[in-house]
Design a protein around this motif. Structure first.
Motif, PDB file in Angstrom:
ATOM      1  N   GLY A  23       0.823  -1.217   0.000  1.00  0.00           N
ATOM      2  CA  GLY A  23       0.000   0.000   0.000  1.00  0.00           C
ATOM      3  C   GLY A  23       0.850   1.257   0.000  1.00  0.00           C
ATOM      4  N   GLY A  24       2.055   1.152   0.580  1.00  0.00           N
ATOM      5  CA  GLY A  24       2.976   2.287   0.609  1.00  0.00           C
ATOM      6  C   GLY A  24       3.897   2.335  -0.602  1.00  0.00           C
ATOM      7  N   GLY A  25       3.708   1.423  -1.548  1.00  0.00           N
ATOM      8  CA  GLY A  25       4.461   1.467  -2.802  1.00  0.00           C
ATOM      9  C   GLY A  25       5.861   0.892  -2.731  1.00  0.00           C
ATOM     10  N   VAL A  26       6.205   0.188  -1.650  1.00  0.00           N
ATOM     11  CA  VAL A  26       7.564  -0.348  -1.520  1.00  0.00           C
ATOM     12  C   VAL A  26       7.744  -1.641  -2.323  1.00  0.00           C
ATOM     13  CG1 VAL A  26       9.329  -1.128   0.122  1.00  0.00           C
ATOM     14  CG2 VAL A  26       7.722   0.680   0.785  1.00  0.00           C
ATOM     15  N   PHE A  27       6.700  -2.481  -2.339  1.00  0.00           N
ATOM     16  CA  PHE A  27       6.759  -3.759  -3.067  1.00  0.00           C
ATOM     17  C   PHE A  27       5.522  -3.911  -3.933  1.00  0.00           C
ATOM     18  CE2 PHE A  27       8.998  -4.863   0.989  1.00  0.00           C
ATOM     19  CZ  PHE A  27      10.250  -5.125   0.447  1.00  0.00           C
ATOM     20  N   PRO A  28       5.628  -4.637  -5.072  1.00  0.00           N
ATOM     21  CA  PRO A  28       4.418  -4.997  -5.819  1.00  0.00           C
ATOM     22  C   PRO A  28       3.653  -6.066  -5.049  1.00  0.00           C
ATOM     23  CG  PRO A  28       6.325  -6.052  -6.806  1.00  0.00           C
ATOM     24  CD  PRO A  28       6.855  -5.181  -5.682  1.00  0.00           C
ATOM     25  N   ARG A  29       2.337  -6.103  -5.239  1.00  0.00           N
ATOM     26  CA  ARG A  29       1.528  -7.028  -4.433  1.00  0.00           C
ATOM     27  C   ARG A  29       1.881  -8.489  -4.700  1.00  0.00           C
ATOM     28  NH1 ARG A  29      -4.610  -7.525  -6.946  1.00  0.00           N
ATOM     29  NH2 ARG A  29      -3.944  -8.112  -9.037  1.00  0.00           N
ATOM     30  N   GLU A  30       2.370  -8.790  -5.924  1.00  0.00           N
ATOM     31  CA  GLU A  30       2.698 -10.179  -6.285  1.00  0.00           C
ATOM     32  C   GLU A  30       3.726 -10.779  -5.333  1.00  0.00           C
ATOM     33  OE1 GLU A  30       2.440  -7.667  -8.439  1.00  0.00           O
ATOM     34  OE2 GLU A  30       0.623  -8.345  -9.472  1.00  0.00           O
ATOM     35  N   GLN A  31       4.535  -9.901  -4.729  1.00  0.00           N
ATOM     36  CA  GLN A  31       5.571 -10.408  -3.835  1.00  0.00           C
ATOM     37  C   GLN A  31       4.994 -11.022  -2.551  1.00  0.00           C
ATOM     38  OE1 GLN A  31       8.880  -8.047  -4.573  1.00  0.00           O
ATOM     39  NE2 GLN A  31       9.925  -8.556  -2.659  1.00  0.00           N
ATOM     40  N   SER A  32       3.721 -10.767  -2.281  1.00  0.00           N
ATOM     41  CA  SER A  32       3.097 -11.321  -1.068  1.00  0.00           C
ATOM     42  C   SER A  32       2.424 -12.667  -1.327  1.00  0.00           C
ATOM     43  CB  SER A  32       2.052 -10.341  -0.525  1.00  0.00           C
ATOM     44  OG  SER A  32       0.923 -10.275  -1.389  1.00  0.00           O
ATOM     45  N   ALA A  33       2.412 -13.122  -2.585  1.00  0.00           N
ATOM     46  CA  ALA A  33       1.615 -14.299  -2.945  1.00  0.00           C
ATOM     47  C   ALA A  33       2.491 -15.455  -3.410  1.00  0.00           C
ATOM     48  CB  ALA A  33       0.626 -13.934  -4.054  1.00  0.00           C
ATOM     49  N   ARG A  34       2.219 -16.639  -2.920  1.00  0.00           N
ATOM     50  CA  ARG A  34       2.900 -17.842  -3.407  1.00  0.00           C
ATOM     51  C   ARG A  34       1.893 -18.979  -3.512  1.00  0.00           C
ATOM     52  NH1 ARG A  34       8.978 -18.159  -0.871  1.00  0.00           N
ATOM     53  NH2 ARG A  34       9.516 -15.979  -1.238  1.00  0.00           N
ATOM     54  N   PRO A  35       2.181 -19.988  -4.368  1.00  0.00           N
ATOM     55  CA  PRO A  35       1.228 -21.097  -4.503  1.00  0.00           C
ATOM     56  C   PRO A  35       1.058 -21.845  -3.179  1.00  0.00           C
ATOM     57  CG  PRO A  35       2.861 -21.149  -6.267  1.00  0.00           C
ATOM     58  CD  PRO A  35       3.327 -20.119  -5.284  1.00  0.00           C
ATOM     59  N   GLU A  36      -0.172 -22.070  -2.789  1.00  0.00           N
ATOM     60  CA  GLU A  36      -0.466 -22.835  -1.568  1.00  0.00           C
ATOM     61  C   GLU A  36       0.226 -24.207  -1.636  1.00  0.00           C
ATOM     62  OE1 GLU A  36      -2.541 -21.820   1.038  1.00  0.00           O
ATOM     63  OE2 GLU A  36      -2.625 -23.730   2.097  1.00  0.00           O
ATOM     64  N   ALA A  37       0.194 -24.807  -2.838  1.00  0.00           N
ATOM     65  CA  ALA A  37       0.708 -26.177  -2.993  1.00  0.00           C
ATOM     66  C   ALA A  37       2.168 -26.295  -2.547  1.00  0.00           C
ATOM     67  CB  ALA A  37       0.585 -26.612  -4.455  1.00  0.00           C
ATOM     68  N   ASP A  38       2.951 -25.201  -2.739  1.00  0.00           N
ATOM     69  CA  ASP A  38       4.366 -25.252  -2.373  1.00  0.00           C
ATOM     70  C   ASP A  38       4.576 -25.306  -0.867  1.00  0.00           C
ATOM     71  OD1 ASP A  38       4.718 -25.037  -5.037  1.00  0.00           O
ATOM     72  OD2 ASP A  38       5.682 -23.065  -5.026  1.00  0.00           O
ATOM     73  N   TYR A  39       3.527 -25.025  -0.094  1.00  0.00           N
ATOM     74  CA  TYR A  39       3.671 -24.954   1.360  1.00  0.00           C
ATOM     75  C   TYR A  39       2.850 -25.999   2.101  1.00  0.00           C
ATOM     76  CZ  TYR A  39       6.642 -21.110   0.505  1.00  0.00           C
ATOM     77  OH  TYR A  39       7.714 -20.379   0.071  1.00  0.00           O
ATOM     78  N   ILE A  40       2.212 -26.905   1.361  1.00  0.00           N
ATOM     79  CA  ILE A  40       1.544 -28.036   2.019  1.00  0.00           C
ATOM     80  C   ILE A  40       2.638 -29.073   2.262  1.00  0.00           C
ATOM     81  CG2 ILE A  40      -0.256 -29.804   1.833  1.00  0.00           C
ATOM     82  CD1 ILE A  40      -1.785 -27.411   1.279  1.00  0.00           C
ATOM     83  N   PRO A  41       2.925 -29.399   3.526  1.00  0.00           N
ATOM     84  CA  PRO A  41       4.058 -30.310   3.778  1.00  0.00           C
ATOM     85  C   PRO A  41       3.821 -31.679   3.139  1.00  0.00           C
ATOM     86  CG  PRO A  41       3.230 -29.334   5.829  1.00  0.00           C
ATOM     87  CD  PRO A  41       2.253 -28.978   4.756  1.00  0.00           C
ATOM     88  N   PRO A  42       4.895 -32.309   2.638  1.00  0.00           N
ATOM     89  CA  PRO A  42       4.762 -33.659   2.081  1.00  0.00           C
ATOM     90  C   PRO A  42       4.135 -34.588   3.119  1.00  0.00           C
ATOM     91  CG  PRO A  42       6.987 -32.800   1.738  1.00  0.00           C
ATOM     92  CD  PRO A  42       6.275 -31.817   2.602  1.00  0.00           C
ATOM     93  N   GLY A  43       3.239 -35.438   2.660  1.00  0.00           N
ATOM     94  CA  GLY A  43       2.580 -36.368   3.583  1.00  0.00           C
ATOM     95  C   GLY A  43       1.219 -35.888   4.056  1.00  0.00           C
ATOM     96  N   VAL A  44       0.954 -34.582   3.925  1.00  0.00           N
ATOM     97  CA  VAL A  44      -0.345 -34.038   4.349  1.00  0.00           C
ATOM     98  C   VAL A  44      -1.320 -34.122   3.168  1.00  0.00           C
ATOM     99  CG1 VAL A  44      -1.546 -31.891   4.990  1.00  0.00           C
ATOM    100  CG2 VAL A  44       0.615 -32.508   6.101  1.00  0.00           C
ATOM    101  N   THR A  45      -2.536 -34.585   3.427  1.00  0.00           N
ATOM    102  CA  THR A  45      -3.570 -34.633   2.383  1.00  0.00           C
ATOM    103  C   THR A  45      -4.248 -33.266   2.294  1.00  0.00           C
ATOM    104  OG1 THR A  45      -3.994 -36.934   2.923  1.00  0.00           O
ATOM    105  CG2 THR A  45      -5.680 -35.790   1.620  1.00  0.00           C
ATOM    106  N   TRP A  46      -4.200 -32.654   1.109  1.00  0.00           N
ATOM    107  CA  TRP A  46      -4.840 -31.346   0.924  1.00  0.00           C
ATOM    108  C   TRP A  46      -6.248 -31.556   0.367  1.00  0.00           C
ATOM    109  CZ3 TRP A  46      -2.969 -27.188  -3.160  1.00  0.00           C
ATOM    110  CH2 TRP A  46      -3.759 -26.046  -3.035  1.00  0.00           C
TER     111      TRP A  46
END
Ligand code: FAD
Length: 394
Positions: free
Chosen positions: A50-73
């Motif tokens: 909101g203050g123009g320091v970073f583009p909003r895309e920098q706050s977003a990552r794929p959920e799939a990359d952070y579901i730990p292996p072994g966990v059923t999503w």
């Protein structure tokens, strides 16, 4: 498959952190995580977006990359909880049963509770850092502001990150000084509460910031209506019950928030709507096989990701103990933190617990504005979040 040993409802900051820490146990339980979103957001970055320091895309990552292996999503939303039957219903109509449940659904943003707001949000100068969809419009407003009345709000409900409504006021002030708009501008901060911050040490420091910057703060004023085209914000003076209409050239809204409806309407809820857990063990007070953390819980502390960093290991230790029929070993003391950005390159790092007393990590006075703490917020904490906390490492 419809039964799991542990079901985690919500794969945000709390859900992902707990999932990662559970999978790190010597004998990890069988875990399913229920989360409809394919993207996970690092929301604390939105202040700087909101203050123009970073583009909003920098706050977003794929959920799939952070579901730990072994966990059923399970890529669905929870539609209803039935804790008496150890079950819940999904938006696709399926029923899932569990031995243990962790509730981490976050907080619900109630845009619709402010008359006229949904219709005008994103235009007519009305913006908000409180969603990925509207945060870029905050920066557009600040960047193009040429003078007039910049109005900022803080609602009467509990919110996530109690400091965020004022951080953007300080960034706007700083930017207007750089752009040359500050002399022709008024900054008005309408705060429904009665103090700038709950902890006196930081409140004293913030009151000095507000005075130095020439920001006008109006306490006990709660936004009730926005007339976008007329550029009018209507506030309720909570002390006198009178309404006050204010012209704005830009309006940054921190909307009212509450517990997710699916929790409010369930037996998991306290009368306030939040999941009713013991404030030290994070175990539900009526359903011992249910635990909760983060924004959707009724833990009486400031709702932040920093608080979750300390809640998650307590929850996981107590959940593992409950599964082994042992007494719950771990205790949460209410620790939370709020990095109060006071300008581009300055920050007060508030840290405190249930007693509302400072609980500082660094060997210096954190109520002083510092560049080092700003750098921590802008560059250190995001890396710690993605690579450490969400991986179950801290
Ligand atoms: P969330 O991370 O919001 O996750 C909830 C998850 O539940 C979401 O993924 C959602 O999709 C999912 N969900 C919702 N409903 C359902 C359903 N029915 N079924 C299944 N899943 C569902 N914190 C800090 O520590 N420091 C800061 O500087 C800071 N600044 C902030 C600035 C802003 C502008 C904002 C908006 C927040 C800020 N926060 C900050 C707060 C922090 O982001 C939150 O406290 C934290 O993300 C809460 O984690 P949570 O897991 O409780 O909820």
């Amino acid at each position: 498959k419809s039964h799991y040993q542990v079901v985690i409802a919500g794969g945000g900051t709390g859900g992902l952190t707990v999932a990662a820490q559970l999978m790190d146990q010597p004998n990890p339980p069988e875990v399913a995580l229920i989360e409809p979103s394919t993207v996970h957001y690092y929301q604390p970055l939105w202040t700087l977006v909101g203050g123009g320091v970073f583009p909003r895309e920098q706050s977003a990552r794929p959920e799939a990359d952070y579901i730990p292996p072994g966990v059923t999503w399970i890529k669905e939303a929870v539609k209803a909880f039935d804790p008496d039957a150890n079950s819940l219903t999904l938006s696709n109509g399926e029923t899932i049963t569990y031995d243990y449940l962790v509730v981490a659904l976050g907080i619900q943003i109630d845009w619709g509770k402010i008359k006229g707001l949904p219709e005008t949000l994103g235009k007519n100068g009305v913006c908000s850092n409180y969603s990925y969809d509207t945060v870029e419009y905050t920066w557009q407003n600040i960047r193009t502001f040429r003078g007039g009345n910049a109005v900022f709000t803080h609602p009467s409900t509990p919110i996530k990150c109690g400091g965020a409504p004022q951080k953007i006021v300080y960034l706007a002030d700083d930017y207007f000084r750089r752009s040359g708009a500050r002399q022709q501008s008024k900054l008005n901060f309408y705060h429904a509460g009665t103090a700038i911050f709950a902890v006196k040490k930081y409140a004293d420091a913030l009151n000095r910031v507000v005075a130095r910057k020439g920001i006008d703060v109006h306490y006990q004023h709660d936004l009730i209506e926005v007339r976008g085209e007329a550029r009018e914000a209507v506030f309720m003076n909570l002390a006198t019950k009178e309404t006050v209409t204010v012209h704005f050239d830009m309006l940054h809204v921190t909307p009212p928030m509450s517990a997710p409806d699916v929790i409010k309407s369930s037996k998991l809820a306290h009368t306030t709507g939040w999941v009713e857990v013991d404030k030290h063990t994070l175990q539900h007070v009526r359903y011992p096989n249910v635990f909760s953390l983060g924004d959707c819980s009724n833990l009486p502390t400031s709702k932040t990701g920093a608080a979750i960093r300390k809640q998650a290991p307590v929850l996981v230790a107590n959940l593992m103990a409950a599964m082994a029929n042992e007494t719950l070993p771990a205790t949460y003391d209410g620790y939370t933190s709020c990095p109060l950005v006071t300008g581009y390159g300055s920050l007060i790092l508030a840290e405190f617990d249930y007693t509302n007393q400072p609980k500082e990590s660094f060997p210096f006075d954190q109520s002083q504005e510092r560049y080092s703490m700003y750098a921590l917020k802008a560059y250190g904490l995001p890396a710690m979040y993605w690579n450490g906390m969400l991986r179950g490492r801290m």
